[in-house]
Scaffold this motif. Structure first.
Motif, short mmCIF file in Angstrom:
data_model
loop_
_atom_site.label_atom_id
_atom_site.label_comp_id
_atom_site.label_asym_id
_atom_site.label_seq_id
_atom_site.Cartn_x
_atom_site.Cartn_y
_atom_site.Cartn_z
N VAL A 1 0.83 -1.21 0.00
CA VAL A 1 0.00 0.00 0.00
C VAL A 1 0.87 1.26 0.00
N GLU A 2 2.04 1.17 0.63
CA GLU A 2 2.93 2.34 0.64
C GLU A 2 3.40 2.70 -0.76
N ILE A 3 3.72 1.68 -1.56
CA ILE A 3 4.24 1.96 -2.90
C ILE A 3 3.16 1.91 -3.97
N ALA A 4 2.03 1.27 -3.67
CA ALA A 4 0.93 1.17 -4.65
C ALA A 4 -0.39 1.33 -3.91
N PRO A 5 -0.71 2.56 -3.49
CA PRO A 5 -1.91 2.79 -2.67
C PRO A 5 -3.21 2.46 -3.37
N GLU A 6 -3.17 2.30 -4.70
CA GLU A 6 -4.39 1.99 -5.44
C GLU A 6 -4.77 0.51 -5.36
N THR A 7 -3.89 -0.33 -4.78
CA THR A 7 -4.10 -1.77 -4.79
C THR A 7 -5.45 -2.22 -4.21
N PRO A 8 -5.89 -1.71 -3.04
CA PRO A 8 -7.19 -2.17 -2.51
C PRO A 8 -8.35 -1.93 -3.46
N VAL A 9 -8.21 -1.00 -4.38
CA VAL A 9 -9.26 -0.76 -5.37
C VAL A 9 -9.54 -2.02 -6.17
N TRP A 10 -8.47 -2.74 -6.52
CA TRP A 10 -8.64 -3.95 -7.31
C TRP A 10 -9.51 -4.97 -6.58
N ALA A 11 -9.20 -5.17 -5.31
CA ALA A 11 -9.96 -6.16 -4.53
C ALA A 11 -11.42 -5.77 -4.44
N ARG A 12 -11.69 -4.50 -4.16
CA ARG A 12 -13.09 -4.07 -4.01
C ARG A 12 -13.85 -4.13 -5.32
N GLU A 13 -13.21 -3.72 -6.42
CA GLU A 13 -13.89 -3.79 -7.72
C GLU A 13 -14.20 -5.23 -8.10
N ASN A 14 -13.27 -6.11 -7.81
CA ASN A 14 -13.48 -7.52 -8.16
C ASN A 14 -14.65 -8.10 -7.37
N ARG A 15 -14.75 -7.77 -6.08
CA ARG A 15 -15.85 -8.30 -5.28
C ARG A 15 -17.20 -7.77 -5.77
N ARG A 16 -17.24 -6.50 -6.14
CA ARG A 16 -18.50 -5.95 -6.65
C ARG A 16 -18.90 -6.62 -7.95
N TRP A 17 -17.91 -6.78 -8.84
CA TRP A 17 -18.18 -7.46 -10.13
C TRP A 17 -18.66 -8.89 -9.88
N LEU A 18 -17.97 -9.60 -9.01
CA LEU A 18 -18.33 -10.99 -8.74
C LEU A 18 -19.76 -11.09 -8.20
N GLY A 19 -20.14 -10.16 -7.36
CA GLY A 19 -21.51 -10.17 -6.85
C GLY A 19 -22.53 -10.04 -7.97
N ARG A 20 -22.28 -9.15 -8.93
CA ARG A 20 -23.21 -8.97 -10.05
C ARG A 20 -23.24 -10.20 -10.94
N VAL A 21 -22.07 -10.79 -11.15
CA VAL A 21 -21.98 -11.98 -12.00
C VAL A 21 -22.76 -13.14 -11.40
N ILE A 22 -22.56 -13.39 -10.11
CA ILE A 22 -23.24 -14.52 -9.46
C ILE A 22 -24.75 -14.30 -9.47
N ALA A 23 -25.17 -13.07 -9.18
CA ALA A 23 -26.60 -12.78 -9.20
C ALA A 23 -27.19 -13.01 -10.59
N TYR A 24 -26.48 -12.59 -11.63
CA TYR A 24 -26.95 -12.80 -13.00
C TYR A 24 -27.06 -14.30 -13.30
N LEU A 25 -26.03 -15.04 -12.95
CA LEU A 25 -26.01 -16.47 -13.28
C LEU A 25 -27.11 -17.23 -12.54
N ALA A 26 -27.32 -16.90 -11.27
CA ALA A 26 -28.32 -17.61 -10.48
C ALA A 26 -29.74 -17.20 -10.83
N ARG A 27 -29.94 -15.90 -11.06
CA ARG A 27 -31.29 -15.39 -11.26
C ARG A 27 -31.74 -15.44 -12.72
N GLN A 28 -30.89 -14.95 -13.62
CA GLN A 28 -31.30 -14.86 -15.02
C GLN A 28 -30.89 -16.06 -15.85
N ALA A 29 -29.68 -16.56 -15.64
CA ALA A 29 -29.24 -17.73 -16.41
C ALA A 29 -29.72 -19.04 -15.80
#
Length: 280
Positions: free
Chosen positions: A48-76
């Motif tokens: 985080v000291e040298i790449a403070p943007e790193t936690p952004v990746w983790a949070r974006e991935n979790r949000r995306w994964l939530g939308r993907v799972i919801a789509y697959l379970a509900r619509q697909a």
């Protein structure tokens, strides 16, 4: 038997080396998790000291994964999930999202990190519709023959395989393509694969410069980290039908109106792409 570490961190079980940082535990730290040790926290602080943007990746991935799972379970209408390289359990896990839309959904998590195995098995001990397989996601044959997988997953019916933020840790793109192809070959028609991946456009743009800088910062900690161009990532889906909107930045994949506006996303968030594809 697992027990709590003296530093207040995660559970300690046989096979867990608390003196060496774990990718899974550091990633969990980016999400605000508590199952970690001082070795993980020290690496987290360095990153985080040298790449403070790193936690952004983790949070974006979790949000995306939530939308993907919801789509697959509900619509697909997918009722079976294989979450390969699942990482440590956190808020809104795959089975929690999917079973909220369909209580009959079956989920198998796959990981070979000792910490993930310990915590995953403890979390799922009372959930008969969810299992944990201690296996290396890159050894597809091993994964597909694990007792936890064969017990819950019926490969005569459509399955969704999730490969979130794992394939960019495989240095050789031919190996990454092989892994995806082997999963796809094992799945029946109507199944889905979902992939999220770090991107470097390598086109001389500002995004190229940022991605190259982040990659250089990460290499000492994660030597095999290999961001790829969107065109290279697209080849992972060869033979599959991409679901609309195709391969896009994670926050552009079926973006929800109640989420932050895309133009407010930090620059690092533009370096994560993902897609969902259906096997014809």
């Amino acid at each position: 038997m697992a027990e709590r570490g003296s530093d207040g961190g995660g559970l300690i079980a046989p096979g867990i080396d608390t003196t060496r940082p774990s990718i899974a535990r550091v990633y969990d730290l980016f999400l605000g998790g508590k199952d970690n040790y001082e070795s993980d926290r020290a690496l987290y602080r360095q990153i985080v000291e040298i790449a403070p943007e790193t936690p952004v990746w983790a949070r974006e991935n979790r949000r995306w994964l939530g939308r993907v799972i919801a789509y697959l379970a509900r619509q697909a209408r997918i009722s079976q999930f294989l979450d390969a390289g699942s990482g440590l359990p956190t808020a809104e896990n795959t089975h929690q999202i999917a079973q909220r839309h369909d209580p009959e959904v079956k989920v198998v998590y796959v990981d070979n990190d000792p910490s993930v195995i310990t915590h995953g098995q403890a979390l799922l001990v009372d959930n008969e519709s969810t299992q944990f397989a201690a296996a290396d996601l890159t050894d597809v044959c091993q994964v597909l023959t694990e007792p936890a997988v064969t017990k819950l997953i019926d490969f005569d019916r459509p399955v969704a395989v999730l490969l979130a933020m794992v394939l960019h840790h495989i240095e050789d793109i031919q190996d990454a393509r092989r892994i995806v192809a082997e999963y796809a070959d094992a799945l029946p028609s109507g199944s889905y694969l979902a992939i999220s991946h770090a991107v470097n456009p390598r086109d001389g743009s500002e995004a190229d410069g940022l991605a190259t800088a982040i990659e250089a910062r990460f290499k000492p900690f994660f030597p095999t980290l290999t961001p790829r161009t969107p065109a290279e990532i697209a080849t992972l889906f060869d033979g599959l039908d991409l679901v609309d909107p195709g391969l896009v930045r994670l926050f552009d994949w079926r973006h929800q109106t109640d989420e932050d506006l895309p133009d407010l996303r930090p620059a690092a968030a533009h370096l994560l792409y993902g897609a969902v594809a259906r096997k014809p």
